[in-house]
Design a protein around this motif. Sequence first.
Motif, PDB file in Angstrom:
ATOM      1  N   LEU A  87     -95.969 -68.974 -18.268  1.00 52.11           N
ATOM      2  CA  LEU A  87     -95.649 -70.377 -18.496  1.00 52.11           C
ATOM      3  C   LEU A  87     -94.974 -70.606 -19.843  1.00 52.11           C
ATOM      4  O   LEU A  87     -94.321 -71.630 -20.043  1.00 52.11           O
ATOM      5  CB  LEU A  87     -96.922 -71.227 -18.413  1.00 52.11           C
ATOM      6  N   ILE A  88     -95.119 -69.685 -20.760  1.00 55.88           N
ATOM      7  CA  ILE A  88     -94.489 -69.826 -22.076  1.00 55.88           C
ATOM      8  C   ILE A  88     -93.010 -69.454 -21.936  1.00 55.88           C
ATOM      9  O   ILE A  88     -92.676 -68.411 -21.352  1.00 55.88           O
ATOM     10  CB  ILE A  88     -95.187 -68.916 -23.101  1.00 55.88           C
ATOM     11  N   PRO A  89     -92.094 -70.309 -22.399  1.00 53.49           N
ATOM     12  CA  PRO A  89     -90.664 -69.974 -22.260  1.00 53.49           C
ATOM     13  C   PRO A  89     -90.320 -68.724 -23.056  1.00 53.49           C
ATOM     14  O   PRO A  89     -90.885 -68.455 -24.125  1.00 53.49           O
ATOM     15  CB  PRO A  89     -89.957 -71.222 -22.816  1.00 53.49           C
ATOM     16  N   LYS A  90     -89.394 -68.010 -22.514  1.00 55.80           N
ATOM     17  CA  LYS A  90     -88.969 -66.770 -23.150  1.00 55.80           C
ATOM     18  C   LYS A  90     -88.035 -67.099 -24.307  1.00 55.80           C
ATOM     19  O   LYS A  90     -86.859 -67.420 -24.108  1.00 55.80           O
ATOM     20  CB  LYS A  90     -88.266 -65.866 -22.142  1.00 55.80           C
ATOM     21  N   LEU A  91     -88.573 -67.086 -25.510  1.00 46.37           N
ATOM     22  CA  LEU A  91     -87.788 -67.368 -26.705  1.00 46.37           C
ATOM     23  C   LEU A  91     -87.512 -66.062 -27.437  1.00 46.37           C
ATOM     24  O   LEU A  91     -88.330 -65.130 -27.401  1.00 46.37           O
ATOM     25  CB  LEU A  91     -88.538 -68.333 -27.630  1.00 46.37           C
ATOM     26  N   PRO A  92     -86.368 -66.011 -28.092  1.00 47.17           N
ATOM     27  CA  PRO A  92     -86.090 -64.790 -28.864  1.00 47.17           C
ATOM     28  C   PRO A  92     -87.045 -64.665 -30.052  1.00 47.17           C
ATOM     29  O   PRO A  92     -87.581 -65.653 -30.555  1.00 47.17           O
ATOM     30  CB  PRO A  92     -84.637 -64.978 -29.319  1.00 47.17           C
TER      31      PRO A  92
END
Length: 754
Positions: A396-401
């Motif tokens: 559920l956590i967005p894939k951030l760099p």
Amino acid sequence: MVGARGRRRAGMGAGAPVEAGARAGKRPAEQQPELQEAGSSEELPLFTVPAPSHSAADSESGSSDSEESVFSGLEDSGSDSSEDDDNSIEDGQPRSIPKMTQDKLQAETTLQNTTEASNQSQEPKKEDEYAEDSSDEEDIRNTVGNVPLEWYEDFPHIGYDLDGKKIYKPLRSRDELDHFLDKMDDPDYWRTVQDKMTGQDVKLTDEQVALVQRLQKGQFGDASYDPYEPAIDFFSGSLMIHPVTNRPADKRSFIPSLIEKEKVSRLVHAIKMGWIQPRRPKDLTPHYYDLWAQEDPNAILGRHKMHVPAPKLALPGHAESYNPPPEYLLSEEERLAWEQQEPGERKLDFLPQQFRCLRAVPAYGRFIQERFERCLDLYLCPRQRKMRVNVDPEDLIPKLPKPRDLQPFPTTQSLVYKGHSDLVRCLSVSPSGHWLASGSDDHSVRLWEVNTGRCLKTVPVSGVVKSIAWNPNPAISLVAVAVGESVLLLNPGLGDLAATGGTDQLLSAFSPPEEPAGQPVEWQEASAEERDHGLRLRIHHKKPVKQVAWHGRGDYLASVVAAAEHTQVLMHQVSRRRSQSPFRRSHGQVQCVAFHPSRPFLFVASQRSLRLYHLLRQELTKKLMPNCKWVSSLAIHPQGDNVICGSYDSKLIWFDLDLSTKPYKVLRHHKKALRAVAFHPRYPLFASGSDDGSVIVCHGMVYNDLLQNPLLVPVKVLKGHTMHRDLGVLDVSFHPTQPWLFSSGADGTLRLFT
């Protein structure tokens, strides 16, 4: 007239025969009109017909159709036909002259009697030519018949009389005022109506008014009619021996009906096909449904594909024994604490008790209540198992760099600029990045060297410095300072001598016009003592100045004044020393303004909205809604398509101007009010300073592809300022070329994060 003519013909057939020698133009005596009767039924034109000629030839041929029509409707009064024949034909000469003279005298006498009778019958108040009317025939003048009267609405007449002449409508030159006066003065106005057939005003009698009122109330028109009169029983209640009618029975009563046979055959066919179901007797016995009839968990209970068995009761423990161990018995303090607790907070819903034997156990007092709660549990139990999606929380956590992939950005505190004795409200960096200007509440403006942290110059001012801005044009060395009701233009004298000398030459080249135009501000030259400190010009306003902002070319300057009127935002041109107010009316309290970096746009931030104005077209282009309580600061992306604004309710709002007028992202990373926001001119970085004493640096990548949304990633939280008067970081600004960040705080220091 048709009836009179018919009666004349009937009289001819029934009377004495006419002599054979009589000519066609000669009237027999029975055709002579009875003037007495004609005078009572016909009007004046019937009696003004010219008398026939005295010659025999005229008497033969002069009786035209019109004369015949005049006398054709007049009946005989009963004179003997034979005597008339003798009087009319004597010695072969017609005796028409004395007869016509006698007829004329009788007609005049009859007309006079008729006129006197009509005058007596009419009302003495006003003449009404339609007053004389009989109940068994229509109006004798208006012979329009059954033609709709709407056809005569556009004509001055309303019909034709018996002679074919137009019957003109009565003159109605009365306006609404006359009608109103009649309504006020005439006591009979309410009972006066207009007759559409004649156009006259008719006053209703008392009997007619009573009839109308009865019809309006839904009553019968005849007042003497009794709708509740006793009913007459036409048939006696006693049983009679003989029938009322002794008519023989019809033949059809002994023969089967073909229509009924066809209906019965249709019903039989519908019953055979199953279209009509026979009525079944209702079962009056009550039917109960056993909710827990099938306890088998493998069984499928109707539509419940995933059956849940009834929950089992918990087995009793040691505390529920009639002789529990001593450790399960409550002490007096525990008993008082149990009684003071809420029923839902108690571990046990009963008090453990000890009895000598099972015979001494009394009846359980809460038995009925517990059974009822058990029934409620079974009744309210969910009868279907909900399928829950098994999702990994990490997905559920967005894939951030990762932050290390987004470097460079400021991470550590490198320098602290100390020297101010009070909170530092504002700061600004020179276009070259070598110098730093700061304004404080200690009534001073300080100029610092960035690399060493050394204070090069201190300029005393007359009040608290609200805002400071370095000219973005490298060829012009000017610093705008907002102090009180004035905007001070300082030449710091740092850096390139050609730039500082050219700035003084540019300001001194101004020549005032012969007829100075009226301006909302006053431009003042600095004195000799002030010029030694670097002050060149003073722009005096009528109200305190809150903020100053430079245009990208460096010649125009915008100032925000703390006033609730349309002159909150003022535009100044330094080279020509002109000022103007660009707005005609105010849209709320203006907080801050900013120029677009490349296009002729002006951003104006009020408390609840952000407006974008086109300076050349002088019109409103967009209105952005931040959905926050109070906007505090504003910053424009170097490309000009994205805007961030901070608010006092700890929100940072990102707007994408190409996407929508509503926020693209709302960041709530700070815990207290935001005081300042800033974009980096070159790197994809933006920062925000808050009253919680922290500065949050975020990565904000704006792509050239319009289909790809900006990427916003918080990368670092910088701390170093201490809290003072519940204030933390008051202003932030990026270095023009390096990924460095400057911040000023309420602790009187400026800090450099690299």
